[in-house]
Write a protein that holds these residues in place. Structure first.
Motif, PDB file in Angstrom:
ATOM      1  N   MET A  39       0.848  -1.197   0.000  1.00 15.54           N
ATOM      2  CA  MET A  39       0.000   0.000   0.000  1.00 15.54           C
ATOM      3  C   MET A  39       0.886   1.251   0.000  1.00 15.54           C
ATOM      4  O   MET A  39       1.861   1.331   0.735  1.00 15.54           O
ATOM      5  CB  MET A  39      -0.904  -0.002   1.231  1.00 15.54           C
ATOM      6  N   ILE A  40       0.524   2.218  -0.847  1.00 12.94           N
ATOM      7  CA  ILE A  40       1.280   3.466  -0.947  1.00 12.94           C
ATOM      8  C   ILE A  40       0.323   4.623  -0.716  1.00 12.94           C
ATOM      9  O   ILE A  40      -0.740   4.698  -1.342  1.00 12.94           O
ATOM     10  CB  ILE A  40       1.944   3.621  -2.330  1.00 12.94           C
ATOM     11  N   THR A  41       0.699   5.532   0.170  1.00 14.53           N
ATOM     12  CA  THR A  41      -0.135   6.694   0.475  1.00 14.53           C
ATOM     13  C   THR A  41       0.707   7.962   0.432  1.00 14.53           C
ATOM     14  O   THR A  41       1.806   8.004   0.994  1.00 14.53           O
ATOM     15  CB  THR A  41      -0.773   6.570   1.874  1.00 14.53           C
ATOM     16  N   LEU A  42       0.185   8.971  -0.253  1.00 18.44           N
ATOM     17  CA  LEU A  42       0.776  10.309  -0.222  1.00 18.44           C
ATOM     18  C   LEU A  42      -0.039  11.164   0.726  1.00 18.44           C
ATOM     19  O   LEU A  42      -1.263  11.295   0.560  1.00 18.44           O
ATOM     20  CB  LEU A  42       0.763  10.939  -1.614  1.00 18.44           C
ATOM     21  N   PHE A  43       0.612  11.750   1.720  1.00 20.10           N
ATOM     22  CA  PHE A  43      -0.031  12.724   2.591  1.00 20.10           C
ATOM     23  C   PHE A  43       0.190  14.096   1.968  1.00 20.10           C
ATOM     24  O   PHE A  43       1.326  14.527   1.762  1.00 20.10           O
ATOM     25  CB  PHE A  43       0.524  12.625   4.016  1.00 20.10           C
ATOM     26  N   HIS A  44      -0.927  14.745   1.649  1.00 20.59           N
ATOM     27  CA  HIS A  44      -0.916  15.940   0.809  1.00 20.59           C
ATOM     28  C   HIS A  44      -1.789  17.030   1.410  1.00 20.59           C
ATOM     29  O   HIS A  44      -2.865  16.754   1.952  1.00 20.59           O
ATOM     30  CB  HIS A  44      -1.437  15.569  -0.585  1.00 20.59           C
ATOM     31  N   VAL A  72       1.535  15.372  -6.423  1.00 20.42           N
ATOM     32  CA  VAL A  72       0.281  15.013  -7.085  1.00 20.42           C
ATOM     33  C   VAL A  72       0.471  15.097  -8.599  1.00 20.42           C
ATOM     34  O   VAL A  72       0.028  14.204  -9.341  1.00 20.42           O
ATOM     35  CB  VAL A  72      -0.869  15.927  -6.611  1.00 20.42           C
ATOM     36  N   ALA A  73       1.137  16.142  -9.060  1.00 19.64           N
ATOM     37  CA  ALA A  73       1.429  16.264 -10.499  1.00 19.64           C
ATOM     38  C   ALA A  73       2.264  15.084 -10.981  1.00 19.64           C
ATOM     39  O   ALA A  73       2.014  14.522 -12.056  1.00 19.64           O
ATOM     40  CB  ALA A  73       2.151  17.580 -10.768  1.00 19.64           C
ATOM     41  N   LEU A  74       3.249  14.705 -10.193  1.00 21.98           N
ATOM     42  CA  LEU A  74       4.103  13.578 -10.563  1.00 21.98           C
ATOM     43  C   LEU A  74       3.291  12.287 -10.659  1.00 21.98           C
ATOM     44  O   LEU A  74       3.484  11.494 -11.597  1.00 21.98           O
ATOM     45  CB  LEU A  74       5.225  13.410  -9.537  1.00 21.98           C
ATOM     46  N   LEU A  75       2.384  12.061  -9.721  1.00 25.30           N
ATOM     47  CA  LEU A  75       1.583  10.842  -9.755  1.00 25.30           C
ATOM     48  C   LEU A  75       0.779  10.744 -11.049  1.00 25.30           C
ATOM     49  O   LEU A  75       0.649   9.668 -11.636  1.00 25.30           O
ATOM     50  CB  LEU A  75       0.643  10.785  -8.545  1.00 25.30           C
ATOM     51  N   ALA A 106       9.641   7.906  -9.193  1.00 18.64           N
ATOM     52  CA  ALA A 106      10.068   7.725 -10.590  1.00 18.64           C
ATOM     53  C   ALA A 106      10.742   6.377 -10.785  1.00 18.64           C
ATOM     54  O   ALA A 106      10.575   5.739 -11.837  1.00 18.64           O
ATOM     55  CB  ALA A 106      10.997   8.862 -11.002  1.00 18.64           C
ATOM     56  N   ASP A 107      11.481   5.917  -9.784  1.00 15.83           N
ATOM     57  CA  ASP A 107      12.090   4.586  -9.849  1.00 15.83           C
ATOM     58  C   ASP A 107      11.044   3.481  -9.685  1.00 15.83           C
ATOM     59  O   ASP A 107      11.150   2.413 -10.292  1.00 15.83           O
ATOM     60  CB  ASP A 107      13.158   4.425  -8.769  1.00 15.83           C
ATOM     61  N   LEU A 108      10.023   3.741  -8.863  1.00 16.37           N
ATOM     62  CA  LEU A 108       9.001   2.736  -8.591  1.00 16.37           C
ATOM     63  C   LEU A 108       8.081   2.514  -9.796  1.00 16.37           C
ATOM     64  O   LEU A 108       7.542   1.415  -9.982  1.00 16.37           O
ATOM     65  CB  LEU A 108       8.173   3.174  -7.376  1.00 16.37           C
ATOM     66  N   PHE A 109       7.921   3.555 -10.607  1.00 20.38           N
ATOM     67  CA  PHE A 109       7.071   3.471 -11.796  1.00 20.38           C
ATOM     68  C   PHE A 109       7.893   3.826 -13.038  1.00 20.38           C
ATOM     69  O   PHE A 109       7.659   4.858 -13.689  1.00 20.38           O
ATOM     70  CB  PHE A 109       5.870   4.420 -11.647  1.00 20.38           C
ATOM     71  N   PRO A 110       8.859   2.981 -13.391  1.00 16.34           N
ATOM     72  CA  PRO A 110       9.804   3.330 -14.465  1.00 16.34           C
ATOM     73  C   PRO A 110       9.181   3.375 -15.848  1.00 16.34           C
ATOM     74  O   PRO A 110       9.741   4.006 -16.752  1.00 16.34           O
ATOM     75  CB  PRO A 110      10.849   2.212 -14.374  1.00 16.34           C
ATOM     76  N   GLN A 111       8.029   2.716 -16.030  1.00 15.37           N
ATOM     77  CA  GLN A 111       7.426   2.651 -17.351  1.00 15.37           C
ATOM     78  C   GLN A 111       7.061   4.035 -17.894  1.00 15.37           C
ATOM     79  O   GLN A 111       6.957   4.219 -19.110  1.00 15.37           O
ATOM     80  CB  GLN A 111       6.190   1.740 -17.341  1.00 15.37           C
ATOM     81  N   ALA A 125       0.152   6.815 -11.965  1.00 10.19           N
ATOM     82  CA  ALA A 125       0.190   6.052 -10.712  1.00 10.19           C
ATOM     83  C   ALA A 125      -0.935   6.421  -9.749  1.00 10.19           C
ATOM     84  O   ALA A 125      -0.909   6.024  -8.585  1.00 10.19           O
ATOM     85  CB  ALA A 125       1.537   6.266 -10.026  1.00 10.19           C
ATOM     86  N   LEU A 126      -1.940   7.147 -10.224  1.00 11.13           N
ATOM     87  CA  LEU A 126      -2.990   7.606  -9.320  1.00 11.13           C
ATOM     88  C   LEU A 126      -3.843   6.461  -8.774  1.00 11.13           C
ATOM     89  O   LEU A 126      -4.419   6.576  -7.687  1.00 11.13           O
ATOM     90  CB  LEU A 126      -3.880   8.632 -10.034  1.00 11.13           C
ATOM     91  N   GLU A 127      -3.922   5.361  -9.508  1.00 11.30           N
ATOM     92  CA  GLU A 127      -4.675   4.217  -8.996  1.00 11.30           C
ATOM     93  C   GLU A 127      -3.849   3.407  -8.000  1.00 11.30           C
ATOM     94  O   GLU A 127      -4.409   2.686  -7.171  1.00 11.30           O
ATOM     95  CB  GLU A 127      -5.141   3.323 -10.151  1.00 11.30           C
ATOM     96  N   ALA A 128      -2.537   3.538  -8.078  1.00  9.57           N
ATOM     97  CA  ALA A 128      -1.654   2.757  -7.201  1.00  9.57           C
ATOM     98  C   ALA A 128      -1.321   3.487  -5.904  1.00  9.57           C
ATOM     99  O   ALA A 128      -0.900   2.852  -4.936  1.00  9.57           O
ATOM    100  CB  ALA A 128      -0.364   2.417  -7.936  1.00  9.57           C
TER     101      ALA A 128
END
Length: 200
Positions: free
Chosen positions: A1-6, A16-19, A76-81, A24-27
């Motif tokens: 599970m991954i959570t961004l506190f924003h 948020v822009a990066l996601l 960026a490393d976690l979602f290299p695609q 990666a917004l669904e992940a």
């Protein structure tokens, strides 16, 4: 599970822009929290596990990642695609990491000190000056659209962000780069997201 506190309209807006750019917004879940604001509004949110009560904070399977430059490199490393990072072994990996570190160690301190009206020769010797920052960016962006060439990377997303917040510096090559970055899908999405989730 991954959570961004924003907290909307804060340093975490660029995450948020990066996601969005990483698709990666669904992940990654986004947890809206309050933070103490410079104008005295807001306050520390007990739901926010950041040790300083700030944002952004990324929590991945219980492990905290804090500071924008670290979170950006991590995601960026976690979602290299998505191609926003530079992988280990690529010749541009060193410059890419250097831009991320330079932002945290030089750009943000210099621009923040300027914004609050603090100036001292020792600060300029330690962190450099705004003019030196702009000269470095101008040199890097001469004859290419982004910091590492023709490709937009997470380094551009981070480095342009203070100019999106404080305003463009008035140097044509930097201003054009900021406009290109602000016109990206991620920047547009983050602005719309924050408008739908106003800060408390």
């Amino acid at each position: 599970m991954i959570t961004l506190f924003h907290s909307p309209r804060s340093r975490s807006t660029r995450i948020v822009a990066l996601l969005q750019e990483l698709d990666a917004l669904e992940a990654v879940g986004i947890e809206i929290v309050t933070i103490p604001r410079m104008d005295g509004s807001g306050g520390r949110d007990p739901r926010n596990p950041h040790p300083d009560g700030k944002v952004p904070l990324l929590v991945h399977d219980g492990v905290q990642v804090w500071e924008s430059s670290a979170i950006i490199a991590y995601l960026a490393d976690l979602f290299p695609q998505a191609g926003l990072g530079i992988p280990a072994g690529d010749p541009q990996r060193g410059p890419y990491l250097s831009w991320l570190a330079w932002y945290a160690g030089v750009v943000e301190p210099v621009l923040t000190l300027k914004a609050v009206g603090v100036d001292h020769p020792a600060l300029a010797r330690t962190f450099r000056t705004e003019a030196e920052i702009e000269a470095r960016l101008s040199e890097a962006l001469t004859d290419r659209p982004y910091l590492l060439g023709d490709r937009f990377t997470a380094a551009d997303l981070l480095l342009h962000s203070p100019y999106a917040w404080f305003g463009k510096p008035g140097r044509p090559v930097i201003d054009a780069w900021v406009e290109r970055c602000m016109d990206r899908p991620g920047a547009r999405f983050a602005a719309e997201f924050d408008a739908r989730h106003p800060a408390d």
